[in-house]
Design an enzyme around this catalytic site. Structure first.
Site, PDB file in Angstrom:
ATOM      1  N   ASP A   1       0.819  -1.206   0.000  1.00  0.00           N
ATOM      2  CA  ASP A   1       0.000   0.000   0.000  1.00  0.00           C
ATOM      3  C   ASP A   1       0.857   1.263   0.000  1.00  0.00           C
ATOM      4  O   ASP A   1       0.484   2.264  -0.608  1.00  0.00           O
ATOM      5  CB  ASP A   1      -0.927  -0.004   1.211  1.00  0.00           C
ATOM      6  CG  ASP A   1      -2.083  -0.984   1.044  1.00  0.00           C
ATOM      7  OD1 ASP A   1      -2.254  -1.512  -0.070  1.00  0.00           O
ATOM      8  OD2 ASP A   1      -2.806  -1.212   2.025  1.00  0.00           O
ATOM      9  N   GLY A   2       2.004   1.243   0.689  1.00  0.00           N
ATOM     10  CA  GLY A   2       2.872   2.414   0.680  1.00  0.00           C
ATOM     11  C   GLY A   2       3.379   2.737  -0.705  1.00  0.00           C
ATOM     12  O   GLY A   2       3.421   3.908  -1.112  1.00  0.00           O
TER      13      GLY A   2
ATOM     14  N   ARG B   1       2.556   6.080  -3.008  1.00  0.00           N
ATOM     15  CA  ARG B   1       3.628   6.867  -3.629  1.00  0.00           C
ATOM     16  C   ARG B   1       3.407   6.977  -5.135  1.00  0.00           C
ATOM     17  O   ARG B   1       3.611   8.050  -5.737  1.00  0.00           O
ATOM     18  CB  ARG B   1       4.981   6.220  -3.334  1.00  0.00           C
ATOM     19  CG  ARG B   1       6.181   6.954  -3.910  1.00  0.00           C
ATOM     20  CD  ARG B   1       7.464   6.507  -3.245  1.00  0.00           C
ATOM     21  NE  ARG B   1       7.744   5.107  -3.444  1.00  0.00           N
ATOM     22  CZ  ARG B   1       8.501   4.633  -4.442  1.00  0.00           C
ATOM     23  NH1 ARG B   1       9.043   5.465  -5.315  1.00  0.00           N
ATOM     24  NH2 ARG B   1       8.730   3.344  -4.552  1.00  0.00           N
TER      25      ARG B   1
ATOM     26  N   ASN C   1      -4.319   8.978   1.388  1.00  0.00           N
ATOM     27  CA  ASN C   1      -4.952   8.281   2.511  1.00  0.00           C
ATOM     28  C   ASN C   1      -5.448   9.264   3.555  1.00  0.00           C
ATOM     29  O   ASN C   1      -6.639   9.364   3.797  1.00  0.00           O
ATOM     30  CB  ASN C   1      -3.963   7.310   3.177  1.00  0.00           C
ATOM     31  CG  ASN C   1      -4.230   5.864   2.820  1.00  0.00           C
ATOM     32  OD1 ASN C   1      -5.090   5.555   1.999  1.00  0.00           O
ATOM     33  ND2 ASN C   1      -3.487   4.960   3.421  1.00  0.00           N
ATOM     34  N   ASP C   2      -4.522   9.983   4.194  1.00  0.00           N
ATOM     35  CA  ASP C   2      -4.928  10.829   5.305  1.00  0.00           C
ATOM     36  C   ASP C   2      -3.856  11.826   5.697  1.00  0.00           C
ATOM     37  O   ASP C   2      -2.673  11.651   5.406  1.00  0.00           O
ATOM     38  CB  ASP C   2      -5.298   9.974   6.531  1.00  0.00           C
ATOM     39  CG  ASP C   2      -4.260   8.899   6.848  1.00  0.00           C
ATOM     40  OD1 ASP C   2      -3.066   9.208   6.860  1.00  0.00           O
ATOM     41  OD2 ASP C   2      -4.657   7.748   7.079  1.00  0.00           O
TER      42      ASP C   2
ATOM     43  N   ASP D   1      -5.478  11.614  21.162  1.00  0.00           N
ATOM     44  CA  ASP D   1      -4.104  11.271  20.798  1.00  0.00           C
ATOM     45  C   ASP D   1      -3.776  11.772  19.392  1.00  0.00           C
ATOM     46  O   ASP D   1      -2.620  12.063  19.084  1.00  0.00           O
ATOM     47  CB  ASP D   1      -3.901   9.759  20.853  1.00  0.00           C
ATOM     48  CG  ASP D   1      -3.725   9.240  22.273  1.00  0.00           C
ATOM     49  OD1 ASP D   1      -3.765  10.053  23.219  1.00  0.00           O
ATOM     50  OD2 ASP D   1      -3.566   8.021  22.437  1.00  0.00           O
TER      51      ASP D   1
ATOM     52  N   ALA E   1      -8.423   7.830  20.072  1.00  0.00           N
ATOM     53  CA  ALA E   1      -8.384   7.805  21.542  1.00  0.00           C
ATOM     54  C   ALA E   1      -8.783   9.150  22.126  1.00  0.00           C
ATOM     55  O   ALA E   1      -8.010   9.791  22.836  1.00  0.00           O
ATOM     56  CB  ALA E   1      -6.985   7.407  22.022  1.00  0.00           C
TER      57      ALA E   1
END
Length: 287
Positions: free
Chosen positions: A67-68, A72, A136-137, A166, A201
């Site tokens: 996925d990385g 890219r 993604n984010d 968090d 969290a």
């Protein structure tokens, strides 16, 4: 099709996949490009070009990795014409379309125009005087020893809600199955155009996530009680922010396109690769 570009995982063995692509290309007179620093690892006939040139000179980009590597490759394809075919080299590979044994058949299907392209939304984040792009984010994440992420989320110029957590994650639908999912966010089809805001969290009274329109600008303001935070873009640290800083985010639909061969649906991949199971107290009739 006249040319294709290869993007390689930095460590995994991609020789079998490269051989399949080169054999396909040789039989059809297709020129193969690769990023100069990557193709030197392989004894192959790919023409070495710079990362900036790769997508502009290719009619198809082939991502060989996980996925990385796929993310890219999508960043390289951003604003370019070349769609991305994801080939999984062994691990989860949620974003990839095919595994290595299926690659020759996938390339033949592309030859026969038996595929579709799926647009993918990106989010651009303004960090000081530079802009970074995620498929993604974008997440603001507490740095150990520096206090929590205390962040006010603004939408369309209005402050909407504040979180103490968090981390606060702003994800695309593509990223809904990554960090956002781990933090309790919804699984979202990549066909949906939206931004997902999810606290990880959370310590604040309000702990719900949000689904926002792609037409609205989203801002993250670090409040005075926040610690110093890392800004992670597709899982990599792109910088740090402190109380008083603001990050402005804008969604950009159809920033890149990925090849789909119709072998599985998004929902089938999500159920299988995320290990989704039904609750034991709910009887499910056999299919």
């Amino acid at each position: 099709m006249h040319s294709a570009g290869l993007v390689l995982h930095p460590r995994r063995d991609s020789s079998a996949a490269v051989e399949a692509v080169l054999g396909w290309a040789a039989n059809r007179g297709i020129e193969i490009f690769g990023i100069a620093e990557e193709v030197v690892r392989l004894d192959c006939a790919a023409v070495a070009v710079s990362a900036d040139e790769l997508a502009g000179r290719s009619d198809l980009l082939v991502s060989l990795g996980g996925d990385g590597t796929m993310l890219r490759t999508m960043r390289l394809a951003d604003r370019q014409r070349a769609p991305v075919l994801g080939v999984n080299l062994g691990k989860l590979g949620f974003l990839a379309e095919v595994d290595v044994p299926d690659l020759p058949a996938a390339l033949s299907a592309i030859d026969d125009h038996q595929y579709t392209v799926e647009p993918r939304l990106a989010v651009d984040a303004r960090l000081g005087d530079r802009t970074v792009t995620a498929f993604n984010d974008v997440a603001v994440v507490r740095v150990p020893g520096n206090g929590n992420a205390v962040v006010a989320v603004g939408v369309a110029g209005q402050r909407f809600v504040s979180y103490a957590a968090d981390a606060v994650i702003v994800a695309t639908p593509t990223g809904s199955t990554a960090y956002s999912f781990s933090a309790g966010g919804p699984i979202t089809s990549p066909a949906v155009e939206a931004l997902l805001v999810t606290p990880a969290a959370p310590h604040s009274a309000y702990s719900r996530g949000m689904v926002l329109s792609v037409h609205d600008t989203v801002t993250l303001d670090l409040l005075p009680t926040s610690g110093r935070l890392a800004v992670e873009v597709d899982g990599e640290v792109a910088g740090y922010v402190r109380p008083g800083d603001r990050i402005e985010l804008r969604a950009r639909p159809s920033a890149a396109r990925v090849v789909r061969l119709g072998m599985t649906t998004f929902y089938q991949r999500a159920r299988r690769k995320l290990g989704l199971t039904d609750s034991p107290e709910i009887p499910v009739p056999p299919v």
